[in-house]
Design a protein around this motif. Structure first.
Motif, short mmCIF file in Angstrom:
data_model
loop_
_atom_site.label_atom_id
_atom_site.label_comp_id
_atom_site.label_asym_id
_atom_site.label_seq_id
_atom_site.Cartn_x
_atom_site.Cartn_y
_atom_site.Cartn_z
N GLU A 5 0.84 -1.19 0.00
CA GLU A 5 0.00 0.00 0.00
C GLU A 5 0.88 1.24 0.00
OE1 GLU A 5 -2.35 -0.13 3.54
OE2 GLU A 5 -3.49 -1.89 2.91
N ALA A 6 0.38 2.31 -0.56
CA ALA A 6 1.03 3.61 -0.48
C ALA A 6 0.05 4.57 0.16
CB ALA A 6 1.42 4.11 -1.87
N GLY A 7 0.55 5.35 1.09
CA GLY A 7 -0.32 6.33 1.74
C GLY A 7 0.25 6.73 3.09
N VAL A 8 -0.05 7.93 3.50
CA VAL A 8 0.44 8.44 4.78
C VAL A 8 -0.32 7.77 5.91
CG1 VAL A 8 0.67 10.51 6.21
CG2 VAL A 8 1.08 10.64 3.73
N ASP A 9 0.43 7.21 6.86
CA ASP A 9 -0.16 6.54 8.01
C ASP A 9 0.77 6.78 9.20
OD1 ASP A 9 -0.76 4.59 10.02
OD2 ASP A 9 -1.79 3.38 8.51
N LYS A 10 0.40 7.73 10.05
CA LYS A 10 1.27 8.12 11.16
C LYS A 10 1.49 6.97 12.14
CE LYS A 10 0.31 13.03 10.92
NZ LYS A 10 -0.23 14.20 11.61
N GLU A 11 0.48 6.18 12.39
CA GLU A 11 0.62 5.05 13.32
C GLU A 11 1.64 4.04 12.79
OE1 GLU A 11 -2.17 1.53 15.07
OE2 GLU A 11 -3.05 3.54 14.95
N ARG A 12 1.54 3.68 11.52
CA ARG A 12 2.51 2.76 10.92
C ARG A 12 3.90 3.38 10.87
NH1 ARG A 12 -0.94 0.61 5.75
NH2 ARG A 12 -2.35 -0.79 6.89
N ARG A 13 3.95 4.68 10.57
CA ARG A 13 5.25 5.36 10.54
C ARG A 13 5.93 5.25 11.90
NH1 ARG A 13 4.96 11.46 11.02
NH2 ARG A 13 4.56 10.70 13.12
N ASN A 14 5.19 5.51 12.95
CA ASN A 14 5.76 5.44 14.30
C ASN A 14 6.19 4.02 14.65
OD1 ASN A 14 5.42 8.18 14.61
ND2 ASN A 14 3.49 7.99 15.70
N LEU A 15 5.40 3.04 14.26
CA LEU A 15 5.75 1.64 14.50
C LEU A 15 7.02 1.28 13.73
CD1 LEU A 15 5.15 -1.15 15.70
CD2 LEU A 15 3.61 -1.56 13.73
N LEU A 16 7.09 1.67 12.47
CA LEU A 16 8.27 1.40 11.66
C LEU A 16 9.50 2.05 12.26
CD1 LEU A 16 8.57 0.93 8.00
CD2 LEU A 16 9.99 2.75 8.95
N ARG A 17 9.37 3.31 12.68
CA ARG A 17 10.50 4.03 13.28
C ARG A 17 10.97 3.31 14.54
NH1 ARG A 17 9.38 10.02 13.83
NH2 ARG A 17 7.71 9.24 15.11
N SER A 18 10.05 2.87 15.35
CA SER A 18 10.38 2.15 16.58
C SER A 18 11.11 0.84 16.28
CB SER A 18 9.11 1.88 17.38
OG SER A 18 9.38 1.08 18.49
N ARG A 19 10.61 0.10 15.31
CA ARG A 19 11.25 -1.17 14.96
C ARG A 19 12.63 -0.96 14.33
NH1 ARG A 19 6.03 -4.74 13.00
NH2 ARG A 19 5.14 -4.91 15.10
#
Length: 147
Positions: A5-19
């Motif tokens: 998927e492509a699209g802005v998702d702040k929750e996923r962004r934060n999860l990705l950054r944490s991982r």
């Protein structure tokens, strides 16, 4: 099977950054040693120049992290250019980074039509040149030791 998927998702962004942070910490003893120290987090560093009326004459916006100063923006109003104001802003930011935040280096990016010669005069060295970014111009990454 994966769904891409492509699209802005702040929750996923934060999860990705944490991982990614966890993965990087596990792979790097240097990053692991930063955890729990003041150098672990980015700390804003802003320096402002105001004219006699209080109007913004120039400024530097950056941050420090992991013993480095990163200069994000440095701007001086056209009416005040050539009078050393940019040098004063940069020097003040470097001094704060070195003396108050124990930074050992500084880094920044600038385009060919901006100020690479200015930064070279202040001891910065080009370590990367990215031609045609944006199209028709070159972006430079420069660094300077602060110790």
């Amino acid at each position: 099977m994966f769904r891409i998927e492509a699209g802005v998702d702040k929750e996923r962004r934060n999860l990705l950054r944490s991982r990614l942070r966890e993965t990087n910490t596990a792979a790097s003893p240097v990053l692991a040693a930063l955890r729990g120290t003041p150098a672990e987090r980015e700390a804003p560093l802003h320096v402002w120049a105001l004219d006699p009326t209080g109007a913004l004459a120039g400024g530097l916006v950056g941050h420090t992290w992991a013993t480095w100063l990163h200069v994000t923006y440095l701007w001086v109003d056209a009416r005040h250019r050539g009078a050393g104001l940019g040098s004063r802003l940069l020097t003040r930011a470097e001094r704060i980074a070195r003396e108050q935040r124990d930074c050992t280096g500084a880094r920044l990016e600038t385009w060919d039509f901006q100020a690479p010669a200015f930064y070279r005069r202040h001891g910065y060295k080009v370590i990367c040149a990215l031609p045609d970014y944006p199209p028709g111009h070159t972006e430079y990454t420069l660094v300077k030791p602060l110790r």
